[in-house]
Scaffold this motif. Sequence first.
Motif, PDB file in Angstrom:
ATOM      1  N   GLN A 302       0.831  -1.196   0.000  1.00 27.40           N
ATOM      2  CA  GLN A 302       0.000   0.000   0.000  1.00 27.40           C
ATOM      3  C   GLN A 302       0.872   1.254   0.000  1.00 27.40           C
ATOM      4  OE1 GLN A 302      -3.290  -0.258  -0.284  1.00 27.40           O
ATOM      5  NE2 GLN A 302      -3.078  -2.497  -0.272  1.00 27.40           N
ATOM      6  N   PRO A 303       0.389   2.341  -0.597  1.00 23.91           N
ATOM      7  CA  PRO A 303       1.203   3.570  -0.657  1.00 23.91           C
ATOM      8  C   PRO A 303       1.654   4.077   0.705  1.00 23.91           C
ATOM      9  CG  PRO A 303      -0.682   3.738  -2.132  1.00 23.91           C
ATOM     10  CD  PRO A 303      -0.886   2.492  -1.335  1.00 23.91           C
ATOM     11  N   GLU A 304       0.847   3.846   1.754  1.00 25.43           N
ATOM     12  CA  GLU A 304       1.181   4.381   3.077  1.00 25.43           C
ATOM     13  C   GLU A 304       2.036   3.426   3.913  1.00 25.43           C
ATOM     14  OE1 GLU A 304       0.513   7.533   4.096  1.00 25.43           O
ATOM     15  OE2 GLU A 304      -0.097   7.710   1.996  1.00 25.43           O
ATOM     16  N   LYS A 327       7.983   6.148   2.746  1.00 28.72           N
ATOM     17  CA  LYS A 327       6.747   5.421   2.478  1.00 28.72           C
ATOM     18  C   LYS A 327       6.845   4.777   1.102  1.00 28.72           C
ATOM     19  CE  LYS A 327       3.716   8.344   5.289  1.00 28.72           C
ATOM     20  NZ  LYS A 327       2.510   9.226   5.274  1.00 28.72           N
ATOM     21  N   VAL A 328       6.023   3.779   0.872  1.00 30.17           N
ATOM     22  CA  VAL A 328       6.014   3.117  -0.428  1.00 30.17           C
ATOM     23  C   VAL A 328       5.739   4.126  -1.544  1.00 30.17           C
ATOM     24  CG1 VAL A 328       4.697   1.502  -1.867  1.00 30.17           C
ATOM     25  CG2 VAL A 328       5.435   0.822   0.426  1.00 30.17           C
ATOM     26  N   ALA A 329       4.879   5.105  -1.249  1.00 24.90           N
ATOM     27  CA  ALA A 329       4.546   6.117  -2.259  1.00 24.90           C
ATOM     28  C   ALA A 329       5.758   6.933  -2.689  1.00 24.90           C
ATOM     29  CB  ALA A 329       3.459   7.039  -1.716  1.00 24.90           C
ATOM     30  N   ASP A 330       6.827   6.964  -1.848  1.00 24.90           N
ATOM     31  CA  ASP A 330       8.024   7.749  -2.174  1.00 24.90           C
ATOM     32  C   ASP A 330       8.956   7.016  -3.136  1.00 24.90           C
ATOM     33  OD1 ASP A 330       7.161   9.729  -0.401  1.00 24.90           O
ATOM     34  OD2 ASP A 330       8.120   8.715   1.305  1.00 24.90           O
TER      35      ASP A 330
END
Length: 397
Positions: A302-304, A327-330
């Motif tokens: 998950q992105p978070e 975070k994964v989103a980064d």
Amino acid sequence: MIDLWLVAGLLLLAALAFILVPVLRGQRAQAEEDRTALNVALYEERVRELETQHAAGTLTDEQLAAGKAEAGRELLVDTEGDAQRHGNLGRAVPIAAAVLVPVLGLALYLHWGASDKLELARQFDHQPASMEEMVARLEQAVKAQPDGVEGWYFLARGYMAMERPAEAANAFERTVALAGRDPSLLGQWAQALYFANGQQWSEQIQGLTDEALQSDPGEVTSRGLLGIVAFEAGRYRDAIEHWEFLMNGLDPQDPNRMAIAQGIQRAREMLGEAAPAASADEAPVEMRVRVELAPNVAGQVQPEDSVFIFARPAAGEAMPLAVKRLKVADLPAEVILSDADAMMEQLRLSNFPQVELVARVSRSGNATAGEWIGRSGAVSSTEDRLQSLRIDQPEKR
């Protein structure tokens, strides 16, 4: 439970046999008794007949005596083998007993029996499929054995894992009542109360932590909790004091050291304290790392989700030397690990010639355990080229 009731049923049938078999044989016993009574009546009639003849003068005294003796012998012959009489209990009493015995036995078992404990033991023979199932079993266990210390303790821990602190506090209170005021139990009880109260401090929590630390100054949960409360209140020096005291008492390989060291670093940053600087004759150590997700992992996170990137000694201690959190989103992202990211002064990149680079995805935000991981081989800590790190493997538990 089926086999239990099957065995109970077989035993019941065996017991009923002792009652019902004599009833089934009653007719035969009655017939034998009737035949014996008839033989006795015939004997008595024969004796009366002989006495009548004797009174009429037909028989002499010797003949009377001989006739009575003959009649007695005939009676003995007719009743031979029937010396043991069968008493007739009647049918009402045995049948009533046959009905009341199983009913009374079942009632007594349901009141004093342990079928619930037997069923519970069978449930614990196999692993639960989830934390919810485990907690449900433990709830049954403490209901069946309300004085079981282990049941209450693990139920409290289960409630905490499921983020049900109010119920955990009640379970810890019961554990303390049964097991005594052990410092570790008091600390966990205080922690549960703190989160149950919306992270608000209270006199009760203060009393529990004071009592725990008075008995054991190094009690882990109490020290950690006091450090958190001090940090949240802006008392960073107190937080550092509690956490450093805690760090000194932990094993070097304890995975909790990483989280505590991060807390100490954050508290020092809030105080404006600079990270330990390298000596004048030391070249600054910096490692540039590019982190990315493998295609097979990208669709399963998950992105978070938290991403921890750290360097640790290639051999020996597994304690991280420098850590960054994203975070994964980064991702993909490039980070720099250096002595400025050290969590402890004696554990810096510049103190270790060979290190291993690690990137971990943790949905729970736990830096020491996650779902996916990527590792490099041994790398020189003075390597200035960009290092590539791909998160591509599920982390083994």
